[in-house]
Design a protein around this motif. Structure first.
Motif, PDB file in Angstrom:
ATOM      1  N   GLY A   8      -3.732   6.685   4.388  1.00  0.00           N
ATOM      2  CA  GLY A   8      -3.461   7.816   3.512  1.00  0.00           C
ATOM      3  C   GLY A   8      -2.634   8.898   4.185  1.00  0.00           C
ATOM      4  O   GLY A   8      -1.969   9.688   3.511  1.00  0.00           O
ATOM      5  N   LEU A   9      -2.678   8.925   5.534  1.00  0.00           N
ATOM      6  CA  LEU A   9      -1.934   9.952   6.263  1.00  0.00           C
ATOM      7  C   LEU A   9      -0.434   9.686   6.248  1.00  0.00           C
ATOM      8  O   LEU A   9       0.367  10.590   6.446  1.00  0.00           O
ATOM      9  N   PHE A  10      -0.059   8.415   6.063  1.00  0.00           N
ATOM     10  CA  PHE A  10       1.359   8.064   6.083  1.00  0.00           C
ATOM     11  C   PHE A  10       1.858   7.890   4.664  1.00  0.00           C
ATOM     12  O   PHE A  10       1.142   7.379   3.813  1.00  0.00           O
ATOM     13  N   ASN A  11       3.065   8.283   4.436  1.00  0.00           N
ATOM     14  CA  ASN A  11       3.641   8.158   3.101  1.00  0.00           C
ATOM     15  C   ASN A  11       4.426   6.848   3.039  1.00  0.00           C
ATOM     16  O   ASN A  11       5.652   6.833   3.161  1.00  0.00           O
ATOM     17  N   VAL A  12       3.698   5.719   2.896  1.00  0.00           N
ATOM     18  CA  VAL A  12       4.358   4.408   2.915  1.00  0.00           C
ATOM     19  C   VAL A  12       3.893   3.583   1.722  1.00  0.00           C
ATOM     20  O   VAL A  12       2.962   3.964   1.010  1.00  0.00           O
ATOM     21  N   ALA A  42       0.857   0.122   4.079  1.00  0.00           N
ATOM     22  CA  ALA A  42      -0.457   0.770   4.205  1.00  0.00           C
ATOM     23  C   ALA A  42      -1.517  -0.260   4.578  1.00  0.00           C
ATOM     24  O   ALA A  42      -2.392  -0.006   5.415  1.00  0.00           O
ATOM     25  N   GLY A  43      -1.423  -1.463   3.972  1.00  0.00           N
ATOM     26  CA  GLY A  43      -2.364  -2.522   4.310  1.00  0.00           C
ATOM     27  C   GLY A  43      -2.269  -2.902   5.779  1.00  0.00           C
ATOM     28  O   GLY A  43      -3.287  -3.049   6.458  1.00  0.00           O
ATOM     29  N   VAL A  44      -1.014  -3.033   6.281  1.00  0.00           N
ATOM     30  CA  VAL A  44      -0.828  -3.399   7.688  1.00  0.00           C
ATOM     31  C   VAL A  44      -1.422  -2.331   8.591  1.00  0.00           C
ATOM     32  O   VAL A  44      -2.142  -2.624   9.556  1.00  0.00           O
ATOM     33  N   ILE A  45      -1.153  -1.045   8.257  1.00  0.00           N
ATOM     34  CA  ILE A  45      -1.683   0.051   9.073  1.00  0.00           C
ATOM     35  C   ILE A  45      -3.203   0.020   9.092  1.00  0.00           C
ATOM     36  O   ILE A  45      -3.836   0.168  10.142  1.00  0.00           O
TER      37      ILE A  45
END
Lengths: 142, 330
Positions: free
Chosen positions: B261-265, B270-273
């Motif tokens: 949620g911290l990254f705007n991707v 987001a799944g990979v992170i």
């Protein structure tokens, strides 16, 4: 194309599990192999608690007639492919106990020893070299 | 959709867990070696171990009950893999979420130990029998704190959100427990529960100081004493998957946070992170509750182990439960 046996042996060379059958001074002199100075684990060699898991049987020191019976039983419990390594001068010739009435003079008369490591006792470097060579040696034999 | 959810996803989860478990095992061995000022094996060593065990002869002892002896490792690996499907992994909802909850997981966690007990008794060796008896005693001791933890967390969730299914792991993971308590009493209670789950983890994995069922220097490998070849490789894989299962349970209950949620991707990134962050959490938990502990400690005796779990850890988790209840009451 390497044979099926050669492929198998290559797998075992990467992860040699050792069972120790140590009667005498060979054991105390080989502790450094496990410790931090020589560290056998960096070559994937570990000491197993039971002969069922082992690939290599280290036999060190002189064998008496009674301990030979136990050594044979340990060997029979190991899973194929298995090899036996004789460590030290005692397994080759009886060493300093060469004229004793109850020691085994030459281990390969009783067990299929693939390789002897000479020395009284052998240096850890020699043990490592033997473990690398032993499976090559077995590959050449069959 | 059905095939994707019930065939592809479980296969990916189980194969991934085996891979991650073996890698973590390698890291654990390297770190333990470094702490003892050794070099340690290569990272791929556990893979080579398994590959080697697969080609070794599979000995079935003469005294063994052969069908039980052969079934035990298969049951062990199968059950450990099944638990994985009930757990929320890396922010994804559990694959079998509709078919089981926290209670099923607590019950299933008994079965790998039970499979080892069966295998130990079936192998007909005195060492394996002693190991199996110890495994049983240990299983009974650490199940009690585990059950108390499960009940406390579910009670807390049902108190704050009565409409939710309190035992569902997905509900627990989406409503982190730290946000459910009101004051410092509840936080202290949750920390006590976390501590007791962290102590139960090495016991479930049977590593030093809780490796009594295996005890290589004492009862020559215990329950695994007679296993060789393929059967032993299956137990080896099961212990690798366990290294993923138990920290995943701990993460699902206490640290279910994601950082995507911290990254705007996009959704895929987001799944990979989330997966990467999940693996980091997994590794940190194992580092503190397994690697450090088994380097520092020596093996406990069986009475010390029972005291640790049945007295000390039960008391700690009960105090945690009482504090949480007090926190909700006032």
């Amino acid at each position: 194309m390497p044979s099926e046996k050669a492929i198998k042996m290559n797998r075992i060379i990467k992860a040699i599990w050792v069972f120790n059958w140590f009667n005498s001074c060979g054991f105390t002199e080989l502790i450094p192999v496990v410790g931090s100075r020589w560290d056998m684990e960096r070559f994937g060699m570990i000491i197993t608690p039971t002969p069922r898991h082992a690939d290599v049987l280290f036999i060190a020191g002189y064998q008496t007639w009674k301990s030979l019976e136990r050594a044979k039983r340990v060997y029979e419990q190991m899973a194929e492919p298995r090899v036996v390594l004789g460590l030290g001068a005692c397994t080759m010739s009886g060493g300093m106990y060469w004229d004793s009435y109850n020691t085994v003079k030459r281990l390969s008369d009783y067990l299929p020893v693939t390789m002897y490591i000479p020395g009284c006792p052998p240096r850890p470097e020699a043990v490592f070299e033997a473990c690398v060579k032993i499976f090559q040696h077995v590959k050449e034999l069959k | 959709m059905f095939i994707l959810r019930f065939v592809v996803a479980p296969i990916i989860a189980i194969l991934g867990a085996i891979f991650v478990g073996l890698i973590i095992m390698g890291i654990d061995r390297i770190l333990a070696a470094r702490m003892q000022s050794r070099v340690g094996p290569p990272l791929r060593q556990p893979f080579w171990d398994v590959k080697k065990l697969m080609i070794k002869e599979n000995i079935i002892p003469e005294n063994a009950i052969s069908w039980l002896f052969n079934a035990a490792p298969v049951i062990c690996l199968a059950v450990v893999s099944t638990i994985l499907l009930y757990l929320p992994l890396a922010g994804f909802s559990p694959i079998l979420a509709a078919h089981g909850d926290l209670i099923v997981v607590v019950y299933l966690l008994i079965l790998p130990a039970l499979a080892k007990v069966i295998g130990g008794f079936a192998s007909g060796s005195p060492f394996a029998s002693v190991g199996a008896q110890r495994e049983m005693v240990m299983m009974m001791s650490y199940e009690f704190p585990l059950a108390i933890i499960a009940v406390s967390v579910a009670w807390l969730l049902s108190k704050v959100h009565p409409s939710l299914d309190a035992f569902s792991l997905q509900a627990i993971a989406t409503h982190p427990v730290w946000g459910l308590v009101k004051g410092p009493l509840g936080i202290v209670g949750l920390i006590l529960l976390l501590v007791s789950l962290l102590v139960v983890t090495p016991g479930e994995l049977s590593v030093i100081p809780f490796d009594l069922p295996d005890a290589p220097t004492e009862i020559v490998g215990g329950v695994l004493a007679e296993y060789s070849g393929r059967n032993y490789a299956l137990f080896y894989l099961a212990s690798a998957v366990k290294l993923v299962v138990l920290p995943s349970l701990l993460i699902a209950i206490f640290f279910p946070y994601g950082i995507s949620g911290l990254f705007n991707v996009g959704a895929a990134a987001a799944g990979v992170i989330d997966v990467v962050f999940f693996l980091v959490k997994l590794f940190v938990i194992l580092f503190f509750s397994v690697t450090c502990v088994h380097v520092l400690a020596a093996r406990l005796k069986i009475d010390q182990l029972v005291n640790t779990y049945f007295m000390a850890m039960t008391a700690v988790s009960l105090v945690g439960l009482v504090l949480i209840v007090l926190d909700a009451a006032i």
